[in-house]
Design an enzyme around this catalytic site. Structure first.
Site, PDB file in Angstrom:
ATOM      1  N   GLU B  82       0.953  -1.209  -0.022  1.00  0.00           N
ATOM      2  CA  GLU B  82      -0.021  -0.110  -0.088  1.00  0.00           C
ATOM      3  C   GLU B  82       0.913   1.256  -0.016  1.00  0.00           C
ATOM      4  O   GLU B  82       0.544   2.324   0.121  1.00  0.00           O
ATOM      5  CB  GLU B  82      -0.935  -0.062   1.228  1.00  0.00           C
ATOM      6  N   CYS B 114      -3.541  -4.057   4.412  1.00  0.00           N
ATOM      7  CA  CYS B 114      -2.757  -5.193   4.979  1.00  0.00           C
ATOM      8  C   CYS B 114      -3.079  -6.447   4.434  1.00  0.00           C
ATOM      9  O   CYS B 114      -2.322  -7.354   4.762  1.00  0.00           O
ATOM     10  CB  CYS B 114      -2.958  -5.088   6.511  1.00  0.00           C
ATOM     11  N   HIS B 250      -2.495 -11.190  11.796  1.00  0.00           N
ATOM     12  CA  HIS B 250      -1.986  -9.730  11.632  1.00  0.00           C
ATOM     13  C   HIS B 250      -1.873  -9.001  12.674  1.00  0.00           C
ATOM     14  O   HIS B 250      -2.692  -8.911  13.320  1.00  0.00           O
ATOM     15  CB  HIS B 250      -3.134  -9.211  10.462  1.00  0.00           C
TER      16      HIS B 250
END
Lengths: 82, 421
Positions: B82, B114, B250
């Site tokens: 990103e 993400c 994550h």
């Protein structure tokens, strides 16, 4: 379930997570951020309240309140729909 | 069915780091409840480091260990980010060039906050499983940095800055995906995915972030539950505690993962607090270690957690790791795979922890200098010449050649190998 009962549940969980608020007199205009709750704490308080009320909706639907009173209003409105 | 997964995987956590507790004090944040966010350090991108240098430096040791014939079987190079440097030309083209890969190779980039790393990973896995080119390999590199040229105050989308700045890191994870899954063998078809439109965190302007941390946290928790429930529907006999020996989440910051794990353990198996605490230490904490040192590296974070799990877990017998990926906006996935003792041994040879330890720890005035100097490489820069000796202490701390950004000439980025020792 009226708004005052929901307010008391939010207070109960806020105190459970942040014991230093034991002696604090909560107002509808109180902001959890100002009371020392960080992002993780705030999400936890919302979830504990949802569980206590058996409110099964996406958590993101309870986003947007800028103080405890608004959170109570949001939860109250959701409870009318289930 | 043929097996597929990660043949080799390496993380690169940059050249310099910052102690985030010191940053919190320096920014005069309320540090009273800062500790339960479980943040320790973060990597900081120097002006001569960008998503390309991070990507190449992560992939280089993997490529160097391959024979020429093996390298030539890399038929797809996917960058996942990103932090793109161009709306059209993908980072993968630079990475391909500086790694010297075969030209019979697909080059492209993936974006979904993400989740990007997982999107690239699954694309690669499916390519291998499809057997349209038997024996082919895919190089997937998730690479992200946070430059933080601050979004203006008062903006509707301005972030909770106190939260974002300490957690935003810089780094990359490179993975070689093939039909020799020495390091991590995926469970084919065992995927629970879930996505919907939500405006939680985003990058609507170059070199910064916007959004709302509270909304993102709630969305992450919703997705954690929904992806797992979907996984459970597709795989018979699954149990949140017993099926997975480790959990790689994550990790925007450790405290978020701890909160998510607590919620999942309570909801899925009705575990009580002491059991959850112990389970977190045993199954989740090994994966948090590197993430706590590098910070949030967005698309690469889940895979950083996976490298950490493999390096720091106990793999005396093959064990299953559950992986949860979340990307704001949003898309999320729960998937799993198996790590063997041989896989751990192979993974540890890359000494990722040691590489992180060699980073130079910035003083606060040096960190401020980095933020100032980063303006020279902001998105859309046409021409620039980088100072390779910016923060000179950082340069002398590594022995292997590292790719650095030398100059930007008419938008074209030119890199060189830094061999200063």
């Amino acid at each position: 379930m009226n708004k005052e009962q929901i307010f008391n549940i939010v207070i109960e969980h806020s105190r459970e997570l942040l014991p230093e608020l034991e002696g604090h007199t909560f107002q509808y205009s109180d902001r959890l951020t100002d009371l020392g709750a960080n992002s993780v704490d705030r999400a936890e308080i919302v979830m504990m309240t949802m569980e206590a009320l058996s409110l099964h909706i996406p958590r993101v639907e309870l986003f947007g309140a800028s103080n405890i009173g608004e959170l109570v209003d949001l939860i109250y409105d959701k409870l009318q729909l289930v | 069915m043929i097996s597929a997964g990660i043949e080799a995987m390496n993380a690169f956590g940059g050249t310099v780091s910052l102690n985030v507790m010191e940053l919190a004090k320096y920014r005069k944040l309320d540090t009273g409840r800062f500790e339960n966010l479980l943040m320790v350090e973060k990597s900081v991108a120097l002006p001569y480091e960008d998503p390309v240098t991070f990507a190449v430096n992560a992939a280089k040791p993997i490529i160097d260990a391959m024979t020429e014939a093996e390298k030539n079987r890399i038929e797809m190079l996917i960058t996942c980010t990103e932090s793109g440097i161009d709306f059209g030309k993908s980072i993968s083209t630079y990475v391909h060039h500086y790694l010297g890969l075969s030209r019979n190779c697909r080059l492209f980039e993936m974006k979904q906050a993400c989740y990007a790393g997982t999107a690239g990973f699954q694309m690669a896995i499916n390519f291998v499983l499809s057997q349209v080119s038997p024996g082919a390999k895919v190089l997937v590199v998730a690479t992200d940095i946070s430059r933080y040229l601050k979004v203006e105050e008062g903006d509707e989308l301005s972030p909770d800055w106190s939260f974002v700045e300490p957690s935003g890191g810089a780094g990359a994870v490179a993975m070689l995906i093939s039909e020799q899954p020495v390091v991590f063998q995926v469970d084919p078809g065992a995927n629970g995915y879930y996505g919907y439109e939500v405006m939680d965190t985003c990058r609507p302007v170059p070199d910064s972030e916007a959004g709302n941390a509270d909304l993102s946290l709630l969305s992450y928790l919703d997705c954690c539950e929904q992806t797992y429930l979907e996984y459970e529907r597709r795989v018979s006999g699954v149990h949140y505690r017993d099926t997975f020996d480790y959990m790689a989440y994550h990790t925007p910051f450790g405290g978020m993962v701890k909160g998510a794990h607590r919620t999942m353990m309570r909801k899925m198996i009705k575990a009580k607090a002491p059991e959850i605490e112990q389970d977190f230490a045993e199954r989740v904490l090994p994966g948090l270690h590197y993430c706590q040192r590098v910070g949030n590296i967005m698309g690469a974070t889940l895979f950083l957690a996976l490298t950490s799990t493999i390096d720091r877990g106990s793999f005396d017998v093959p064990k299953r790791v559950g992986c949860f990926s979340y990307g704001s906006g949003c898309c999320a996935e729960f998937f799993s795979g198996v790590v063997t003792p041989e896989g751990q041994e192979r993974q540890r040879q890359l000494a990722i922890g040691q590489q992180l330890s060699t980073r130079y720890s910035l003083a606060m005035d040096e960190y401020e200098a980095v933020l100032q100097a980063s303006d020279i490489v902001k998105f859309g820069t046409k021409n620039a010449k980088l100072d390779p000796l910016f923060i000179p202490q950082a340069v002398v701390r590594h022995s292997a050649p590292r790719l650095v950004l030398d100059e930007i000439s008419n938008y074209h980025r030119i890199y060189k190998w830094s061999t200063v020792t």
